[in-house]
Scaffold this active site. Structure first.
Site, mmCIF file in Angstrom:
data_model
loop_
_atom_site.group_PDB
_atom_site.id
_atom_site.type_symbol
_atom_site.label_atom_id
_atom_site.label_comp_id
_atom_site.label_asym_id
_atom_site.label_seq_id
_atom_site.Cartn_x
_atom_site.Cartn_y
_atom_site.Cartn_z
ATOM 1 N N TYR A 1 -55.170 -7.078 -30.969
ATOM 2 C CA TYR A 1 -55.142 -6.325 -31.252
ATOM 3 C C TYR A 1 -55.523 -5.490 -33.235
ATOM 4 O O TYR A 1 -54.838 -5.647 -33.637
ATOM 5 C CB TYR A 1 -53.264 -5.332 -30.686
ATOM 6 C CG TYR A 1 -53.428 -5.456 -29.893
ATOM 7 C CD1 TYR A 1 -54.217 -6.376 -28.456
ATOM 8 C CD2 TYR A 1 -51.969 -5.734 -29.036
ATOM 9 C CE1 TYR A 1 -53.741 -6.332 -27.744
ATOM 10 C CE2 TYR A 1 -51.849 -5.592 -28.048
ATOM 11 C CZ TYR A 1 -51.974 -6.444 -27.485
ATOM 12 O OH TYR A 1 -51.941 -6.719 -25.729
ATOM 13 N N PRO B 1 -49.096 -0.683 -16.784
ATOM 14 C CA PRO B 1 -47.945 -0.949 -15.451
ATOM 15 C C PRO B 1 -47.994 0.972 -14.490
ATOM 16 O O PRO B 1 -47.198 0.644 -13.737
ATOM 17 C CB PRO B 1 -46.380 -0.650 -16.624
ATOM 18 C CG PRO B 1 -47.399 0.078 -17.608
ATOM 19 C CD PRO B 1 -48.672 -0.652 -17.881
#
Length: 279
Positions: free
Chosen positions: A56, A203
């Site tokens: 990231y 999610p």
């Protein structure tokens, strides 16, 4: 009653609804300043599990979290991932689980996060070009040296998890998973049996229009948003699930974390489960 905490590795208590830092902007400017505030607000609201990775921003995300939160409050777990590299020539990313690469990335993470030990370190992906025993053996050595507390995996099958557990204790698995995308249900079941934390990435459900409409309908009945419902379903579905939704906005962060207060009845759970079975 949904359990509010989970013991990662059997001994490290965290709140089950965490925060994924991947979306936080890291380039200098107002967006980065806002990202710092989002990370701080997450901790203010009680988040004790924050997920980042070397990939990231190639370390920039780790540096941002350190800027925002160091010195870290007691009980805050920042987990990071190693094993992905970027080509200096093309800028493209690829897997690299060679021992020297993993060691270098762990040392870089320790420096960027300003810690002496990473309490949960996850292998971002298994590198098919490097023997698994070399990859996990290196992480085990780093654990024995005190640089790592617990070891996790990401995007693995049941077979890969079983093989990995023959080499080293596994504390967590981070796979793609949500109410409408349950390809890794067998992996979740294996984690439940072994008491391994399961951190679903992506999610929030994003299925076909009919499925999304039913999710929205159930959410409306509960006075919640579809995102909140998706997160609440994860918390209710299995006690080993630790969702880590990510956002760069404080209002979305607050919306996400409010999902922990949402109570789903057996009837609601049945309706949501049938969406997956029909798919």
């Amino acid at each position: 009653m949904t359990q509010a905490t989970f013991l990662v590795g059997g001994d490290l208590a965290v709140g089950r609804l965490g925060f994924g830092a991947m979306r936080l902007p890291t380039d200098p400017g107002p967006a980065r300043e806002d990202a710092v505030e989002v990370a701080r607000r997450a901790v203010e609201l009680g988040v004790t599990l924050i997920d980042t990775a070397h990939m990231y921003g190639w370390g920039a995300n780790e540096e941002l979290l350190a800027e925002a939160l160091h010195p870290y409050p007691d009980g805050l777990l920042i987990t990071t991932k190693v094993g992905v590299v970027r080509s200096a020539e093309t800028g493209e990313w690829g897997l690299d689980g060679r021992p020297d690469v993993l060691r270098a990335q762990v040392d870089e993470a320790l420096r960027r996060l300003r810690v002496d030990r990473i309490e949960l370190l996850q292998l971002h992906r298994i590198d098919p070009e490097t023997p698994l025993a070399d990859q996990l053996g290196t992480l085990r050595e780093l654990r024995d040296e005190g640089k790592v507390g617990r070891i996790g995996l990401s995007e693995v099958t049941v077979t890969e998890l079983d093989r990995s557990r023959e080499i080293v204790d596994i504390a967590s698995v981070q796979n793609r998973y949500n109410v409408l995308d349950r390809e890794y249900e067998p992996v979740l079941a294996a984690c439940e049996e072994a008491g391994i934390a399961f951190l679903p990435w992506r999610p929030v459900a994003a299925g076909d229009s009919g499925a999304r409409a039913e999710v929205a309908a159930v959410a409306s009945e509960l006075g919640a948003t579809p995102t909140q419902l998706s997160l609440a379903w994860l918390l209710a579905h299995s006690p080993v699930i630790l969702p880590i939704p990510g956002t760069a906005r404080i209002d979305h962060l607050e919306e996400n974390l409010a999902a922990a207060q949402l109570h789903l009845t057996p009837a609601h759970l049945d309706r949501l489960d049938r969406l997956y079975e029909q798919g």
